[in-house]
Design a protein around this motif. Structure first.
Motif, PDB file in Angstrom:
ATOM      1  N   TYR A 177     -32.480  33.064 -32.397  1.00 54.77           N
ATOM      2  CA  TYR A 177     -31.105  33.408 -32.909  1.00 54.77           C
ATOM      3  C   TYR A 177     -30.830  34.860 -33.281  1.00 54.77           C
ATOM      4  CZ  TYR A 177     -26.894  30.500 -33.840  1.00 54.77           C
ATOM      5  OH  TYR A 177     -26.098  29.663 -33.652  1.00 54.77           O
ATOM      6  N   LYS A 229     -22.462  29.769 -27.893  1.00 54.44           N
ATOM      7  CA  LYS A 229     -22.270  29.034 -29.385  1.00 54.44           C
ATOM      8  C   LYS A 229     -21.020  28.726 -29.445  1.00 54.44           C
ATOM      9  CE  LYS A 229     -23.602  33.234 -30.728  1.00 54.44           C
ATOM     10  NZ  LYS A 229     -23.667  34.016 -29.471  1.00 54.44           N
ATOM     11  N   ALA A 230     -20.838  28.010 -30.689  1.00 50.03           N
ATOM     12  CA  ALA A 230     -19.373  27.637 -31.256  1.00 50.03           C
ATOM     13  C   ALA A 230     -18.278  28.977 -31.112  1.00 50.03           C
ATOM     14  CB  ALA A 230     -19.682  27.016 -32.678  1.00 50.03           C
ATOM     15  N   GLN A 392      -9.539  26.335 -41.980  1.00 41.92           N
ATOM     16  CA  GLN A 392      -9.159  25.067 -41.504  1.00 41.92           C
ATOM     17  C   GLN A 392      -7.675  24.695 -41.925  1.00 41.92           C
ATOM     18  OE1 GLN A 392     -10.929  22.982 -39.538  1.00 41.92           O
ATOM     19  NE2 GLN A 392      -9.522  21.501 -39.490  1.00 41.92           N
ATOM     20  N   ARG A 395      -5.165  26.432 -40.144  1.00 38.88           N
ATOM     21  CA  ARG A 395      -4.805  25.990 -38.581  1.00 38.88           C
ATOM     22  C   ARG A 395      -4.055  24.480 -38.551  1.00 38.88           C
ATOM     23  NH1 ARG A 395      -4.071  22.216 -35.488  1.00 38.88           N
ATOM     24  NH2 ARG A 395      -5.869  20.671 -36.025  1.00 38.88           N
ATOM     25  N   TYR A 403      -3.766  25.600 -32.860  1.00 39.37           N
ATOM     26  CA  TYR A 403      -4.812  25.292 -31.995  1.00 39.37           C
ATOM     27  C   TYR A 403      -4.923  26.086 -30.976  1.00 39.37           C
ATOM     28  CZ  TYR A 403      -8.103  21.811 -29.998  1.00 39.37           C
ATOM     29  OH  TYR A 403      -9.285  21.257 -29.397  1.00 39.37           O
ATOM     30  N   ALA A 405      -5.329  29.326 -28.637  1.00 44.25           N
ATOM     31  CA  ALA A 405      -6.148  30.660 -28.713  1.00 44.25           C
ATOM     32  C   ALA A 405      -5.455  31.656 -29.076  1.00 44.25           C
ATOM     33  CB  ALA A 405      -6.829  31.081 -27.484  1.00 44.25           C
ATOM     34  N   ALA A 410      -7.923  29.762 -33.879  1.00 47.53           N
ATOM     35  CA  ALA A 410      -8.975  29.197 -33.228  1.00 47.53           C
ATOM     36  C   ALA A 410     -10.243  29.922 -33.301  1.00 47.53           C
ATOM     37  CB  ALA A 410      -8.714  28.730 -32.011  1.00 47.53           C
ATOM     38  N   LYS A 413     -11.772  30.674 -36.665  1.00 46.32           N
ATOM     39  CA  LYS A 413     -12.321  29.248 -37.271  1.00 46.32           C
ATOM     40  C   LYS A 413     -13.653  29.212 -36.812  1.00 46.32           C
ATOM     41  CE  LYS A 413     -11.208  25.121 -36.482  1.00 46.32           C
ATOM     42  NZ  LYS A 413     -11.935  23.852 -37.314  1.00 46.32           N
ATOM     43  N   VAL A 418     -20.278  29.868 -38.873  1.00 44.63           N
ATOM     44  CA  VAL A 418     -21.605  30.098 -38.851  1.00 44.63           C
ATOM     45  C   VAL A 418     -21.919  30.827 -40.255  1.00 44.63           C
ATOM     46  CG1 VAL A 418     -22.050  32.365 -37.759  1.00 44.63           C
ATOM     47  CG2 VAL A 418     -23.771  30.405 -37.888  1.00 44.63           C
TER      48      VAL A 418
ATOM     49  N   ALA B 230      -8.475  26.171 -28.876  1.00 44.36           N
ATOM     50  CA  ALA B 230      -9.696  25.953 -29.539  1.00 44.36           C
ATOM     51  C   ALA B 230     -10.626  25.127 -28.961  1.00 44.36           C
ATOM     52  CB  ALA B 230      -9.374  25.696 -31.237  1.00 44.36           C
ATOM     53  N   GLY B 231     -10.331  24.147 -28.232  1.00 43.34           N
ATOM     54  CA  GLY B 231     -11.101  23.415 -27.855  1.00 43.34           C
ATOM     55  C   GLY B 231     -10.264  22.663 -26.617  1.00 43.34           C
ATOM     56  N   THR B 388     -12.968  15.539 -38.884  1.00 40.13           N
ATOM     57  CA  THR B 388     -12.989  16.853 -39.110  1.00 40.13           C
ATOM     58  C   THR B 388     -14.082  17.264 -40.132  1.00 40.13           C
ATOM     59  OG1 THR B 388     -10.555  17.346 -38.522  1.00 40.13           O
ATOM     60  CG2 THR B 388     -11.789  18.893 -39.868  1.00 40.13           C
ATOM     61  N   GLN B 392     -17.824  18.916 -39.573  1.00 40.21           N
ATOM     62  CA  GLN B 392     -18.295  20.124 -40.055  1.00 40.21           C
ATOM     63  C   GLN B 392     -19.533  20.098 -41.027  1.00 40.21           C
ATOM     64  OE1 GLN B 392     -16.446  23.004 -39.829  1.00 40.21           O
ATOM     65  NE2 GLN B 392     -17.958  23.909 -41.312  1.00 40.21           N
ATOM     66  N   ARG B 395     -22.408  20.025 -38.857  1.00 42.80           N
ATOM     67  CA  ARG B 395     -22.900  21.304 -38.163  1.00 42.80           C
ATOM     68  C   ARG B 395     -23.480  21.980 -39.316  1.00 42.80           C
ATOM     69  NH1 ARG B 395     -23.792  26.075 -39.048  1.00 42.80           N
ATOM     70  NH2 ARG B 395     -21.932  26.762 -39.956  1.00 42.80           N
ATOM     71  N   TYR B 403     -25.011  25.387 -34.617  1.00 40.88           N
ATOM     72  CA  TYR B 403     -23.683  26.214 -33.888  1.00 40.88           C
ATOM     73  C   TYR B 403     -23.959  26.437 -32.611  1.00 40.88           C
ATOM     74  CZ  TYR B 403     -20.637  30.382 -34.610  1.00 40.88           C
ATOM     75  OH  TYR B 403     -19.657  31.158 -34.540  1.00 40.88           O
ATOM     76  N   ALA B 410     -20.731  22.018 -31.821  1.00 40.84           N
ATOM     77  CA  ALA B 410     -19.834  22.987 -31.857  1.00 40.84           C
ATOM     78  C   ALA B 410     -18.786  22.423 -31.027  1.00 40.84           C
ATOM     79  CB  ALA B 410     -20.181  24.335 -30.998  1.00 40.84           C
ATOM     80  N   LYS B 413     -16.614  19.675 -32.761  1.00 40.56           N
ATOM     81  CA  LYS B 413     -15.786  20.304 -33.836  1.00 40.56           C
ATOM     82  C   LYS B 413     -14.624  20.902 -33.137  1.00 40.56           C
ATOM     83  CE  LYS B 413     -16.784  23.675 -36.582  1.00 40.56           C
ATOM     84  NZ  LYS B 413     -15.831  23.844 -37.559  1.00 40.56           N
ATOM     85  N   ALA B 414     -14.807  21.552 -32.182  1.00 41.69           N
ATOM     86  CA  ALA B 414     -13.613  22.162 -31.486  1.00 41.69           C
ATOM     87  C   ALA B 414     -12.610  21.329 -30.754  1.00 41.69           C
ATOM     88  CB  ALA B 414     -14.189  23.308 -30.576  1.00 41.69           C
ATOM     89  N   ASP B 415     -12.978  20.401 -30.179  1.00 44.75           N
ATOM     90  CA  ASP B 415     -12.530  19.547 -29.595  1.00 44.75           C
ATOM     91  C   ASP B 415     -11.427  18.403 -30.703  1.00 44.75           C
ATOM     92  OD1 ASP B 415     -13.046  20.519 -27.110  1.00 44.75           O
ATOM     93  OD2 ASP B 415     -14.601  19.181 -26.768  1.00 44.75           O
ATOM     94  N   THR B 416     -12.180  17.851 -31.567  1.00 48.41           N
ATOM     95  CA  THR B 416     -11.624  17.100 -32.355  1.00 48.41           C
ATOM     96  C   THR B 416     -10.596  17.801 -33.398  1.00 48.41           C
ATOM     97  OG1 THR B 416     -13.489  16.865 -33.822  1.00 48.41           O
ATOM     98  CG2 THR B 416     -13.210  15.318 -32.296  1.00 48.41           C
ATOM     99  N   ASP B 417     -10.698  19.043 -33.433  1.00 47.43           N
ATOM    100  CA  ASP B 417      -9.866  19.704 -34.704  1.00 47.43           C
ATOM    101  C   ASP B 417      -8.443  19.241 -34.413  1.00 47.43           C
ATOM    102  OD1 ASP B 417      -9.215  21.402 -36.752  1.00 47.43           O
ATOM    103  OD2 ASP B 417      -9.130  23.306 -35.294  1.00 47.43           O
ATOM    104  N   VAL B 418      -7.933  19.278 -33.210  1.00 48.63           N
ATOM    105  CA  VAL B 418      -6.524  19.052 -33.092  1.00 48.63           C
ATOM    106  C   VAL B 418      -6.104  17.668 -33.384  1.00 48.63           C
ATOM    107  CG1 VAL B 418      -6.281  18.323 -30.774  1.00 48.63           C
ATOM    108  CG2 VAL B 418      -4.407  19.856 -31.552  1.00 48.63           C
TER     109      VAL B 418
END
Lengths: 655, 655
Positions: A177, A229-230, A392, A395, A403, A405, A410, A413, A418, B230-231, B388, B392, B395, B403, B410, B413-418
């Motif tokens: 990393y 990465k995220a 969060q 958002r 959501y 970009a 987005a 967040k 990290v 975001a996702g 959410t 988190q 993660r 991460y 990652a 998290k990004a996909d479910t955020d909405v």
């Protein structure tokens, strides 16, 4: 509920000046230096293009002169440690760039400054500042992240050749990393177990070349890409394996330990443990920079959400022919305004921490250094968790628009996520803080026997006693002046609030001490582990107390009456929402009555209402550089749509 | 603290069978149907390639037969509404694919089924199922998201041409964020204000062609790309503007309202308001599917974090020569195990909700339909916020490894955020739930005057009285059998826990009613708004009560003694950690003493310790299809590294 008076307006420039604080000059310089540059984030690019753009922007930052505050004046730097932390906060709109800057100049450059000696400074610092030598900070390994003392990379001295052999004995010892490693790094500060003459002297750092001038890995150096990465995909993280790589004896960063040509080890610090933590302590700036940049990102996110919330409307407002503005909804205020108040509190706490760093570090006062490390650990944990939670909330407060970009949340967040686990995992950091408090406790109250147990953390941290902020005498005065506890409006009394935070800290710590002492087991791990939730709470309330004190001290510095008054309300909101959040504890320990607890909730609601008209102006006063505020929802798109709708709209006819 | 006995082991297959529940057959079929397909997510691709891959995978899903449960049997579907929701849960490892499936078959196809009549079913359903007609659900507009009743797109009937004119009068009326619009959609169900003969009849839906067979936008249809999000970047969201687009009269989905050739409007439902909410009610499946898929994603995330936590070690464990396993740390257990318990609770609540949907919808029982809508709204809010928060926590529990994209968290998290803000913003949904409760309250206790106020939400929602779950008689029995409140171990008594949840709900609602009635203002908005935190709390505790009841009922269904016993402990952990989380309220209202509050915290700690050995087996029992578990940290990489280290490692020598 009646709350103390909130002014109808205030001088925003005065507030900004107070927030800019001791490093106002640096902030102004950096704002100006970056203003004309195209530093827009490359989140929409693929990984390689994003990395390339970030490197290019890193060069622009290097040339702008905004980055050399932290380097010694005698090598062309600004000689301003505090300024270097503050400067980094000014990049919240492009966090890949911010983190890559942090890697190059904070971690890599900072390690050369702190752990190296003149021979390294002379040879490397100029090139590091100019980005002619991109480098890495190769500490973390696949097997050991939080527990750095157990790293497995070795640097074994070979007296015949006068060289160190740097080696990765197995995959768990691979450097993991590492920022700047996958693509750009030419050299790394590598942390490894130093071995000479068959004896180990603990973790030391060495300068190890990674790539030649053409960018090809050096013999014996294997580099893998960490991959997607995220967030922070503009930073090229990689994994590094060393296969018996030889570097000259002089590659050792030898400020705290050196090896003579014949292999004799010498150090000004006796004991590998103390030496290790002394070396780590000199790197504390990186951790402090993370709290600062978390704060920068939080401010930007709040500004976006508050500007949108101040404009966006939804659902007809009864009794009017308009729709209600989102930020007029109490639920919306609740999502954002206590977070805004806490952001102010953390801002002032960060300013105090940076000041302490600037004044203390390298001064040789070991006790002050330990206290600095404890504060840095605690504030890093609270600031980064606050960033994650607040961004969060921002958002969600922007709904689907948050959501997309282009509206920046987005990226904020994903990039900041990290922060809670890098530069020290927050949970581990709070344990360190608690350990310091327990050590102080032990000093005051005698041994917590059978608390050899605490050594399971203690070995890794020279404890700091509960440090007291500079504001202490002011705080004591306010506490002493607090009215009796039965007064109706006492919850708005700063002395009462301070006393509540103070008392909570003492009581939680005292309870923890008693709990550990009274534990029936002599399995140290089990006893300490069973109390871990208590340990973490102790650390948290300790940090919260010092954050409140920083806020109080900042208001005390403010000479403008209206600005001070609005800050008083923000401070009320911070203090009371913190008590509300932890009211389970206050009620359990009969620090507040059920009735007072309910009145605190009512006060938080009323404060949200009172501060709501000032929300946008308050968040703007942080002075986030304007170039970072690009979200259409925060820069006029919604207003334009509403204006157009008002002009062209006819409500649909009815039946 | 002593807690009731936890079995040393249990039959995992029995637990899985219980969890698979009523739609075990569907789950098995879908697992098998998808197993051989390459459905791996395309998060590493650029937007266009990601979209292309997702569409291709959507075709594979269509051909697999895993998607037609929700369509009428007479048109080649499975005629299994509940099954269609359950099937969608099985795609947690590729959420772009899941959401695109939901758009195509749930929202678009579902709207044609629910709002259309035979002429639409005959013409479109086959092609929709086969993906020969990719389509959109065009409801949300730039200016109105939550407040769908105020949409501004118009569909004006022109009797001369026998056509509707679909039009976007200004930018705020633009269709926003429409899935399948930017790239693939050929047709859309467009929601618009229906106007005929100068009168409006509220929002109706029409079939409007978007693109021709070559993919070119139809005349008058302007489509913009929403761009990066975001996702969920495999889903092609877009913005649609209609410039006087003409569609035939038959394009109107005319189940709840129709226009005759001469322009006469007819509807089986009198009143635009009731008609609108009836139509919305038929679309409730989409919202229920979101809770389900949030649950699927949460389970996958927990499985990754628990498998890693069960393996990863950090810091030497005193008294041994090993390092401690992460999941042995109480703090780590605290992050993950209460969340696991709540995931079980929500799973059973979701199963009950899907059952109710399956049995109630279309049955014509209006009261049952309103209750279903209320439960769907409440569970959607709690499930998605839980997703959410839990993802988190997962993660963070995996540190930096969490991460890295390859470890899946990652993306999850990004996909479910909405999820927390789409298909109904959670805050708005909880207000709807509270409104339903207040309506019930009003029925029981008389008018809450001056509560014309409540109408500011009331107009938008026909309230449901506090609905009671099927488990009610069991629950009443358990509550009646609960021992007196002073007993020491009462906190583990299910009846006591149920009574606590029940009593809290009644008291919060009662307090809210009194507060609204007693408000001194006659500004309806202000009165309701000032109590918004109270309103949201009322809804939340109502939903939590019904979730606990679902858990209790599920255990009652379990015939295996050990499985039941381990579920009892999970249920204890869910109930007690929920009380702990809200203990501020319980203490404020003197429902628990300070002493009992502390013992609840101790019980949560002890339950975490007791369940820890079963954690991995418990989460695996959810039966997330194995193809989705690809994270190296959860599938052996860490074990391999540790094994290699044990074989090759020598601890560094000391001084």
């Amino acid at each position: 509920m009646d709350i103390p008076k909130t002014p109808s307006g205030f001088d925003a420039a005065e507030l900004s000046a107070l927030l800019d604080g001791r490093w106002a000059g640096v902030r102004a310089e950096v704002r100006e230096a970056l203003a004309g540059l195209d530093l827009s984030p490359g989140d929409d690019l693929d990984t390689e293009a994003h990395r390339a753009r970030t490197l290019e922007q890193l060069g622009m930052v290097a040339r702008s002169g905004a980055i050399d505050y932290g380097f010694p004046a005698e090598h062309g730097g600004g000689g301003d440690v505090g300024g270097s932390v503050v400067a980094l906060e000014m990049l919240p709109g492009n966090l890949s760039l911010m983190v890559k800057s942090g890697v190059q100049w904070g971690l890599f450059g900072g390690a050369v400054v702190a752990l190296g000696t003149e021979r390294h400074h002379e040879r490397y610092l100029h090139d590091i500042m100019r980005l002619e030598l991109p480098g890495c900070f190769a500490m973390t390994e696949s097997g050991h992240g939080s527990d750095v003392q157990s790293l497995r990379t070795t640097a074994t001295y070979d007296p015949d050749a006068g060289e160190f052999v740097v080696h990765t004995p197995h995959e768990a010892a691979r450097k993991e990393y590492i920022g700047n490693a996958a693509r750009d790094g030419r050299m790394a500060v590598v942390f490894a177990q130093l071995i000479t003459g068959g004896k180990g002297h603990g973790v030391h750092a060495l300068m190890v070349p990674l790539r030649d001038a053409e960018g090809r890995p050096m013999p014996g150096v294997h580099i893998e890409d960490t991959g997607r990465k995220a967030g922070l995909n503009g930073v090229d993280n990689g994994r590094i394996t060393f296969d018996r790589v030889r570097v000259p004896r002089e590659a050792l960063l030898n400020r705290y330990g050196d090896v003579e040509p014949d292999g004799t080890y010498r150090s000004p610090i006796a004991g590998a443990n103390k030496r290790f933590f002394t070396m780590l302590g000199t790197l504390i700036r990186g951790r402090i920079a993370v709290s600062g940049t978390a704060g920068g990102a939080t401010k930007l996110a709040l500004e976006i959400a508050l500007r949108y919330g101040d404009t966006r409307r939804q659902f007809p407002r009864p009794g009017t022919d308009e729709e209600a503005v989102l930020l007029d909804y109490r639920g919306h205020q609740r999502k954002l305004l206590p977070a805004l108040a806490r952001t102010f509190a953390l801002h002032f706490a960060q300013e105090d921490l940076v000041s302490t760093l600037h004044d203390v570090q390298g001064g040789g006062d070991e006790r002050a250094q330990r206290a600095l490390e404890s504060r840095a650990a605690g504030l890093k944990a609270l600031s980064t968790w606050h960033a994650t939670a607040t961004i969060q909330a921002c958002r969600e407060a922007c709904g689907g628009a948050g959501y997309i970009a282009e509206n920046q949340l987005a990226g904020l967040k994903a990039d900041t996520d990290v922060f809670t686990t890098f530069e020290g995992d927050n949970t581990v950091l709070l344990q360190l803080v608690a350990k310091g408090l327990l050590t102080g406790y032990k000093d005051q109250f005698g041994d917590l026997s059978p608390l050899g147990m605490v050594r399971f953390v203690a070995d890794r941290f020279v404890g700091a006693v509960a440090e007291r902020t500079a504001a202490r005498s002011l705080v004591q005065r306010l506490i002493a002046a607090a009215p009796g506890k039965d007064d109706e409006d006492v919850i708005f009394d700063r002395g009462w609030q301070l006393a509540m935070f103070d008392d909570r800290e003492k009581h939680v710590l005292d309870g923890l001490g008693r709990r550990l002492r009274g534990a029936g087991s002599d399995d140290a791990f089990e006893v300490f582990n069973n109390a871990q939730d208590h340990v973490l709470h102790a650390a948290r309330v300790h940090v919260e107390r010092s954050v409140l004190e920083s806020f109080v001290a900042a208001i005390d510095r403010c000479r403008d009456r209206d600005v001070a008054a609005v800050l008083e309300r923000l401070c009320d909101l911070f203090a009371l929402s913190a008590i509300e959040q932890d009211r389970g504890w206050f009620l359990e320990h009969e620090r507040i009555t059920p009735r007072r607890s309910k009145s605190i909730t009512a006060a938080v609601n009323a404060l949200c209402g009172a501060l709501r008209p000032h929300a946008v102006e308050l968040v703007t006063a942080f002075g986030v550089p304007r170039q970072w505020l690009t979200a259409p929802i925060a820069t006029g798109a919604e207003e334009r749509r509403q204006r157009e709708m008002r002009e062209h709209d006819t409500a649909p006819p009815t039946e």
